[in-house]
Design an enzyme around this catalytic site. Structure first.
Site, PDB file in Angstrom:
ATOM      1  N   CYS A  35       0.826  -1.223   0.000  1.00  0.00           N
ATOM      2  CA  CYS A  35       0.000   0.000   0.000  1.00  0.00           C
ATOM      3  C   CYS A  35       0.853   1.262   0.000  1.00  0.00           C
ATOM      4  O   CYS A  35       0.350   2.350  -0.260  1.00  0.00           O
ATOM      5  CB  CYS A  35      -0.945   0.018   1.194  1.00  0.00           C
ATOM      6  SG  CYS A  35      -0.086   0.075   2.780  1.00  0.00           S
ATOM      7  N   ASP A  37       2.273   2.666   2.582  1.00  0.00           N
ATOM      8  CA  ASP A  37       2.206   3.450   3.815  1.00  0.00           C
ATOM      9  C   ASP A  37       3.484   3.291   4.633  1.00  0.00           C
ATOM     10  O   ASP A  37       4.093   2.231   4.641  1.00  0.00           O
ATOM     11  CB  ASP A  37       0.993   3.002   4.653  1.00  0.00           C
ATOM     12  CG  ASP A  37      -0.313   3.433   4.007  1.00  0.00           C
ATOM     13  OD1 ASP A  37      -0.257   4.047   2.941  1.00  0.00           O
ATOM     14  OD2 ASP A  37      -1.380   3.151   4.579  1.00  0.00           O
ATOM     15  N   CYS A  60      -2.848   5.592   5.374  1.00  0.00           N
ATOM     16  CA  CYS A  60      -4.312   5.614   5.428  1.00  0.00           C
ATOM     17  C   CYS A  60      -4.831   5.952   6.829  1.00  0.00           C
ATOM     18  O   CYS A  60      -4.073   5.975   7.801  1.00  0.00           O
ATOM     19  CB  CYS A  60      -4.838   4.252   5.014  1.00  0.00           C
ATOM     20  SG  CYS A  60      -4.528   3.011   6.270  1.00  0.00           S
ATOM     21  N   CYS A 104      -2.739  -2.616   8.706  1.00  0.00           N
ATOM     22  CA  CYS A 104      -2.362  -1.287   9.195  1.00  0.00           C
ATOM     23  C   CYS A 104      -1.952  -1.370  10.665  1.00  0.00           C
ATOM     24  O   CYS A 104      -1.005  -0.699  11.091  1.00  0.00           O
ATOM     25  CB  CYS A 104      -3.518  -0.305   9.037  1.00  0.00           C
ATOM     26  SG  CYS A 104      -4.305  -0.352   7.421  1.00  0.00           S
TER      27      CYS A 104
HETATM   28 FE1  FES Z   1      -1.636  -0.052   4.231  1.00  0.00          FE
HETATM   29 FE2  FES Z   1      -3.252   1.213   5.864  1.00  0.00          FE
HETATM   30  S1  FES Z   1      -3.663   0.669   3.797  1.00  0.00           S
HETATM   31  S2  FES Z   1      -1.195   0.655   6.235  1.00  0.00           S
END
Ligand code: FES
Length: 144
Positions: A35, A37, A60, A104
């Protein structure tokens, strides 16, 4: 039913412990290559107690809420207790996350462990390496 709990929304909208600690004793940064992040945790440690903790998360809403809750859960606690913090405990404290957002909370657990490992390494404190699973082999993130 709402996708996100009130607690998730609260910690997303009003995250606790956002920022950096200039003279941090340990810093941990992890990222999820899927993702994109990134989460960074700063620890101030006094006599084995986490006296202060801050985070920066580029990601996110669930990642921000997870970081916020995770920092609240370890602040003022002994290192040994912070090492026990699991993503499951973070998720439960947030009253749940949707299944596709559970990773996450994994980032929060890993970022804290990484910061504690950094503290041990920088201060040449011996530790049990099995407490820190090799990040690169877990498939969730890469530590850099
Ligand atoms: Fe990957 Fe939240 S979508 S950490």
């Amino acid at each position: 039913m709402a996708l996100y709990s009130e607690k998730v929304m609260d910690h997303f909208r009003h995250p606790r412990n956002v920022g950096i600690i200039e003279d941090a004793d340990g810093i941990g940064e992890v990222g999820n290559p899927v993702c994109g992040d990134i989460m960074k945790i700063y620890l101030k440690i006094e006599k084995d107690i986490i006296s202060d903790v801050k985070f920066e998360t580029f990601g996110c809403g669930s990642a921000i809420a997870s970081s916020s809750m995770a920092t609240e859960l370890i602040k003022g606690k002994p290192i040994s207790q912070a090492l026990q913090l699991t993503n499951k405990a973070v998720t439960e404290a947030l009253d749940g996350l949707p299944a596709h957002k559970l990773h996450c909370s994994v980032l929060a657990e890993e970022a804290i462990k990484s910061a504690i490992k950094d503290y041990y390494d920088k201060h040449q404190i011996a530790y049990d390496h099995s407490q820190f699973p090799d990040c690169k082999s877990c498939g969730h993130c890469c530590e850099e």
